[in-house]
Design an enzyme around this catalytic site. Structure first.
Site, mmCIF file in Angstrom:
data_model
loop_
_atom_site.group_PDB
_atom_site.id
_atom_site.type_symbol
_atom_site.label_atom_id
_atom_site.label_comp_id
_atom_site.label_asym_id
_atom_site.label_seq_id
_atom_site.Cartn_x
_atom_site.Cartn_y
_atom_site.Cartn_z
ATOM 1 N N GLU A 152 4.484 -5.176 7.790
ATOM 2 C CA GLU A 152 3.841 -3.767 8.154
ATOM 3 C C GLU A 152 4.446 -3.760 9.572
ATOM 4 O O GLU A 152 4.458 -2.538 9.911
ATOM 5 C CB GLU A 152 2.259 -4.168 8.295
ATOM 6 C CG GLU A 152 1.622 -3.916 6.596
ATOM 7 C CD GLU A 152 1.796 -5.221 5.967
ATOM 8 O OE1 GLU A 152 1.751 -5.655 6.557
ATOM 9 O OE2 GLU A 152 1.143 -5.446 5.055
ATOM 10 N N GLY A 156 0.533 -4.969 0.617
ATOM 11 C CA GLY A 156 -0.647 -4.846 0.141
ATOM 12 C C GLY A 156 -0.341 -5.673 -1.716
ATOM 13 O O GLY A 156 -0.829 -6.224 -2.245
ATOM 14 N N ALA A 159 1.110 -0.943 0.039
ATOM 15 C CA ALA A 159 -0.099 -0.153 -0.210
ATOM 16 C C ALA A 159 1.218 0.975 -0.143
ATOM 17 O O ALA A 159 1.777 1.607 0.377
ATOM 18 C CB ALA A 159 -0.915 -0.073 1.556
ATOM 19 N N GLU A 190 -1.077 -9.215 -0.417
ATOM 20 C CA GLU A 190 -1.606 -9.466 0.049
ATOM 21 C C GLU A 190 -2.919 -9.619 -1.739
ATOM 22 O O GLU A 190 -3.675 -10.596 -1.883
ATOM 23 C CB GLU A 190 -2.386 -8.615 -0.291
ATOM 24 C CG GLU A 190 -1.944 -7.877 2.053
ATOM 25 C CD GLU A 190 -2.309 -7.267 2.712
ATOM 26 O OE1 GLU A 190 -2.333 -6.124 2.011
ATOM 27 O OE2 GLU A 190 -2.674 -7.381 3.978
#
Ligand code: CAA
Length: 262
Positions: A138, A115, A70, A118
């Site tokens: 993260e 992300g 992200a 993911e």
């Protein structure tokens, strides 16, 4: 939003029914911000509406990265409420991708972190380049995964290995990711796109109705108990007997010829 107006992704139909979605922000190693997610949502909508779509390949622009996570710059301005909304946006879109009726294959051509990992895990399976790196870093930013990483990683590699990866934030090589069951195949970087196309062509030549029913069985079955999952399988098995593809597939076998699916 029509595909021509995308500025963070590319969506092209490479061959009949074979679509490729490329996350296209190479300056940030294809990091996902809210606009990129919105365009991905619009791309999925286009695929959902196209009955001739057979398979979707997802990759990242450039030689270095699939998706490096992200967008940290974007997230650095978010309040807790906005952070939750950002996670919900990604979660909803990744789930929509995961449950798309056609197979979705990630071609991981470099970093698949946070992300990015993911996103790859929301695809049906993963082909990786030798230089691919997987991880959920993260913790290093003082946050948790937000687009399903803690849940999908655990389902894919088991609780113990998922915990190790999540609490250390370390990255895994493509080879390790394959050993742990996250990746199906590893190819030299220069061959990944061709291998992806070969696989897509093979899928596109088979019975689309059988493939779509099979995806439903695997997707929905994994969240059911075995009794209900097996009931669903016999139901969809019966349903597959109503298709023209079943007629053609079985006739072709009995007549000793190659099936030609419509
Ligand atoms: N968000 C925003 N920008 C990013 C980014 C990200 N996730 N990853 C890389 N970039 C940017 C860098 O800031 C840099 O920009 P500038 O050129 O403007 O400085 C550019 O991409 C190139 O990156 P680096 O110079 O860092 O390249 P490198 O080769 O030295 O390192 C890397 C590559 C190891 C992937 C490193 O960029 C990195 O660690 N990126 C962050 C990875 C990460 O923590 N991802 C998880 C994000 S959190 C998340 O995803 C939450 C969630 O689950 C929803």
């Amino acid at each position: 939003l029509p595909a021509q107006e995308f500025s963070n992704i590319l969506l092209d139909e490479v061959e009949n029914g074979i679509y490729r979605l490329t996350i296209n922000r190479p300056k940030t190693l294809n990091a996902l911000n809210a606009d990129t997610l919105k365009e991905m949502d619009a791309a999925i909508e286009i695929l959902e509406a196209d009955p001739s779509a057979r398979v979707l390949l997802i990759t990242g622009a450039g030689e270095k990265s699939f998706v490096a996570g992200a967008d940290i710059e974007h997230m650095s301005h978010l309040t807790p409420i906005e952070g939750k909304a950002f996670a919900e946006q990604g979660m909803r879109i990744f789930r929509r991708l995961e449950t798309l009726r056609i197979p979705v294959v990630a071609l991981v051509n470099g970093y698949a972190l946070g992300g990015g990992c993911e996103l790859a895990m929301s695809c049906d399976f993963i082909l990786a380049a030798e230089n691919a790196k997987f991880g959920q870093p993260e913790v290093n930013l003082g946050i948790t995964p937000g687009f399903g990483g803690s849940q999908r990683l655990t389902r894919l590699v088991g609780r113990a290995m998922a915990m190790e990866l999540l609490v250390t934030g370390r990255t895994m090589s493509a080879e390790e990711a394959m050993r742990r069951g996250l990746v199906n195949h590893v190819y030299p970087q220069a061959e990944l796109a061709d291998e992806g196309m070969k696989l897509a062509a093979m899928i596109a030549g088979k019975s689309s109705s059988a493939i779509q029913l099979t995806k439903q069985l695997v997707q929905r079955g994994q969240d059911l108990d075995l009794d209900n999952a097996c009931v669903m399988e016999s139901d969809l098995f019966g349903l597959s007997f109503s298709t023209e593809d079943r007629q053609e597939g079985m006739s072709a076998f009995l007549e000793n010829r190659k099936a030609k699916f419509s």
